[in-house]
Design a protein around this motif. Sequence first.
Motif, PDB file in Angstrom:
ATOM      1  N   VAL A   1       0.594  33.801  -9.139  1.00 16.81           N
ATOM      2  CA  VAL A   1       0.521  33.958 -10.607  1.00 16.81           C
ATOM      3  C   VAL A   1      -0.922  33.980 -10.848  1.00 16.81           C
ATOM      4  N   PRO A   2      -1.540  34.951 -10.709  1.00 20.44           N
ATOM      5  CA  PRO A   2      -3.046  34.834 -11.094  1.00 20.44           C
ATOM      6  C   PRO A   2      -3.696  34.094 -11.863  1.00 20.44           C
ATOM      7  N   GLY A   3      -4.490  32.984 -11.663  1.00 22.32           N
ATOM      8  CA  GLY A   3      -5.099  32.293 -12.599  1.00 22.32           C
ATOM      9  C   GLY A   3      -4.380  30.918 -13.105  1.00 22.32           C
TER      10      GLY A   3
ATOM     11  N   THR B   1       7.153  22.604   0.482  1.00 22.81           N
ATOM     12  CA  THR B   1       6.712  23.406  -0.682  1.00 22.81           C
ATOM     13  C   THR B   1       5.121  22.997  -0.858  1.00 22.81           C
ATOM     14  N   VAL B   2       4.133  24.065  -0.760  1.00 21.90           N
ATOM     15  CA  VAL B   2       2.814  23.463  -0.973  1.00 21.90           C
ATOM     16  C   VAL B   2       2.400  24.445  -2.311  1.00 21.90           C
ATOM     17  N   THR B   3       1.882  23.771  -3.249  1.00 20.65           N
ATOM     18  CA  THR B   3       1.227  24.708  -4.468  1.00 20.65           C
ATOM     19  C   THR B   3      -0.089  24.554  -4.588  1.00 20.65           C
ATOM     20  N   PHE B   4      -0.891  25.535  -4.982  1.00 23.65           N
ATOM     21  CA  PHE B   4      -2.189  25.454  -5.221  1.00 23.65           C
ATOM     22  C   PHE B   4      -2.361  26.001  -6.577  1.00 23.65           C
ATOM     23  N   LYS B   5      -2.704  24.862  -7.484  1.00 27.99           N
ATOM     24  CA  LYS B   5      -2.576  24.807  -8.839  1.00 27.99           C
ATOM     25  C   LYS B   5      -4.277  25.122  -9.488  1.00 27.99           C
ATOM     26  N   VAL B   6      -4.492  26.343 -10.210  1.00 28.08           N
ATOM     27  CA  VAL B   6      -5.674  26.522 -10.637  1.00 28.08           C
ATOM     28  C   VAL B   6      -6.014  25.415 -11.695  1.00 28.08           C
ATOM     29  N   VAL B   7      -7.154  24.558 -11.726  1.00 32.40           N
ATOM     30  CA  VAL B   7      -7.664  23.676 -12.627  1.00 32.40           C
ATOM     31  C   VAL B   7      -8.930  23.844 -12.640  1.00 32.40           C
TER      32      VAL B   7
ATOM     33  N   ALA C   1     -10.922  26.963  -8.616  1.00 32.23           N
ATOM     34  CA  ALA C   1     -11.147  28.207  -9.006  1.00 32.23           C
ATOM     35  C   ALA C   1      -9.791  28.947  -8.192  1.00 32.23           C
ATOM     36  N   ASP C   2      -9.462  30.114  -8.836  1.00 30.28           N
ATOM     37  CA  ASP C   2      -8.384  30.809  -8.108  1.00 30.28           C
ATOM     38  C   ASP C   2      -8.969  31.716  -6.777  1.00 30.28           C
ATOM     39  N   ALA C   3      -8.011  31.971  -5.955  1.00 31.08           N
ATOM     40  CA  ALA C   3      -8.404  32.718  -4.722  1.00 31.08           C
ATOM     41  C   ALA C   3      -8.941  34.013  -5.080  1.00 31.08           C
ATOM     42  N   ALA C   4      -9.736  34.620  -4.355  1.00 31.98           N
ATOM     43  CA  ALA C   4     -10.452  35.859  -4.242  1.00 31.98           C
ATOM     44  C   ALA C   4      -9.327  37.032  -3.767  1.00 31.98           C
ATOM     45  N   GLY C   5      -8.552  36.260  -2.792  1.00 31.96           N
ATOM     46  CA  GLY C   5      -7.589  37.216  -2.110  1.00 31.96           C
ATOM     47  C   GLY C   5      -7.254  36.441  -0.836  1.00 31.96           C
ATOM     48  N   LEU C   6      -6.231  36.771  -0.237  1.00 30.46           N
ATOM     49  CA  LEU C   6      -5.620  36.159   0.857  1.00 30.46           C
ATOM     50  C   LEU C   6      -5.602  36.728   2.072  1.00 30.46           C
ATOM     51  N   SER C   7      -6.401  37.657   2.453  1.00 32.05           N
ATOM     52  CA  SER C   7      -6.663  38.338   3.593  1.00 32.05           C
ATOM     53  C   SER C   7      -7.916  37.651   4.182  1.00 32.05           C
ATOM     54  N   PRO C   8      -7.711  37.165   5.413  1.00 25.13           N
ATOM     55  CA  PRO C   8      -9.086  36.724   6.279  1.00 25.13           C
ATOM     56  C   PRO C   8     -10.051  37.671   6.543  1.00 25.13           C
ATOM     57  N   ILE C   9      -9.580  38.857   6.568  1.00 29.41           N
ATOM     58  CA  ILE C   9     -10.604  39.829   6.928  1.00 29.41           C
ATOM     59  C   ILE C   9     -11.438  40.264   5.606  1.00 29.41           C
TER      60      ILE C   9
END
Length: 515
Positions: free
Chosen positions: A205-207, A227-233, A49-57
């Motif tokens: 890049v959303p999605g 470099t670290v990449t979080f790929k949405v699959v 899943a894609d992140a909902a957001g990147l703020s811990p709050i």
Amino acid sequence: MKKNLIKSLVIFFTLSLVLAGCSGKSGNKASGSSSGGAVAQEITYASTADAAGLSPIDTNDQASTNIIAQVYETLFTLNPKTMEPEPLLAESYENPDPNTWVIKLKKGIKFHDGTDFNAEAVKYTFEQIKDPNRAAPRASLLAPVDSIDVQDEYTVVIKTKEPYGPMLAALAHSNASIVSPTADKKGDINKNPVGTGPFKFVEWVPGDHITLTRNDDYWRDPAKLKTVTFKVVPEASTAISMLQTGDVQFIDAIQSDLISRVKSLKNVKLEISEGTRVSYLGFNMDKAPFNELEFRQAVAYGIDQEAYVKQLNGLGQYNESIIGPKIFGYDKKAKDAGYPYDPEKAKQIVKEHGYSSTPITILVGNTGNYMKMAEIVQSQLSEIGLKVKIESMEWGSFLDAARAGNFEMTFLGWANSTGDGSELLYPNLHSDNIGSSNNVRYNNPEFDKLVDESRGTVDQEVRKQKLNEANIMAIKDAPMIVMDHGMVSIAYDKTVSGLTVNPTGLWYLYNVSRK
């Protein structure tokens, strides 16, 4: 002689080219090799899943947390082996009285935007978490906090309304990560995060993907990965294929029906270990006959949890205790405190109380393991004489129905990211939370008192005793029946080194490298 010299030179250069071609290591996706044969210090993780957001709050989902944990840091962190809180951004702490926490902070640390990490930043972050206008999803972490004051640049004083035993565990939660006040006031940290962590945000890049880069100004030694990449699959089976080909280097939270496929991959290492998650069958305690102890006992005797656990291919373990083995407050005596599988006894109770004439509906969220639980339990309860049907519902709608009490029986789970027993029993079974996280609507003043006492002292031995007493009481009352205690899983390419997952399912990339 001149011709021989030219001939020799031609042979020499030809051999040199051939040898050079033979000695060079060929590049491939799995190894991530770069020129000269060295493995590039880059890694790609496949997220379903894609992140909902990147703020811990402002977020509280796993996809977001995986990224937040690399960019931000907390005052304390949980030791992955003992699950005890240890200082991270904090230097030390003391309790001059049970309601006061004086926390000394490490000096010389900067946020990614170049501003200083200090007591003002801690005060700002925690006040934002508590601000009802911001509506932080995990505001409950700091609900007992009455005030946050700056004593000096590197000392913060937190006062609670009453003693709060799980304070350090709460401050180790990723949602209590410290944010840059400057960045939060000037921009949207949900889209452009700014923390103190070993990695900095590059793009989203959303999605598709989120990219991080190494923080070369990190307060400890810089990370090894560049470099670290979080790929949405979205499809788990596709992620496994990408792991096999080397398009991604690691995945986690592997589904039980796909675990054998992962085990077969020769270029991949699989690790499975005890986790903090508990999954359970819950009764609606506001409805009959589910509010009758005899009915719940009949169901408990009629369910063979071990038969379900066998379906998980090593990704779950059987234990009657609500507080699991990796949770603070666990006592191994609680393991067998529940009702053992005894179908004959279950049939007898059903017959004596006439429960077989009551049609029962089990409401289930349409996710794999919960549906599997429902099918197994339906079959087992039918064998003891109960009339059971399954109603499945889309996950979001299911959660709304569960919170509202619009069910008879259902399956739910709790990840327990703090690793503290009171943060399992209080949200799920304390009467304060009926209508929110206490979905089974359990209301037992004696139980509430024990949980309150476990939260209302900073004496950790007293806390363990109270938690164990409350745990045993709830096991006997059976408002929920534990189906399994989850395992955490991670699979990664053999070129990856230093990657571990803690019992809460969280992992950090600071010590990871490629070889």
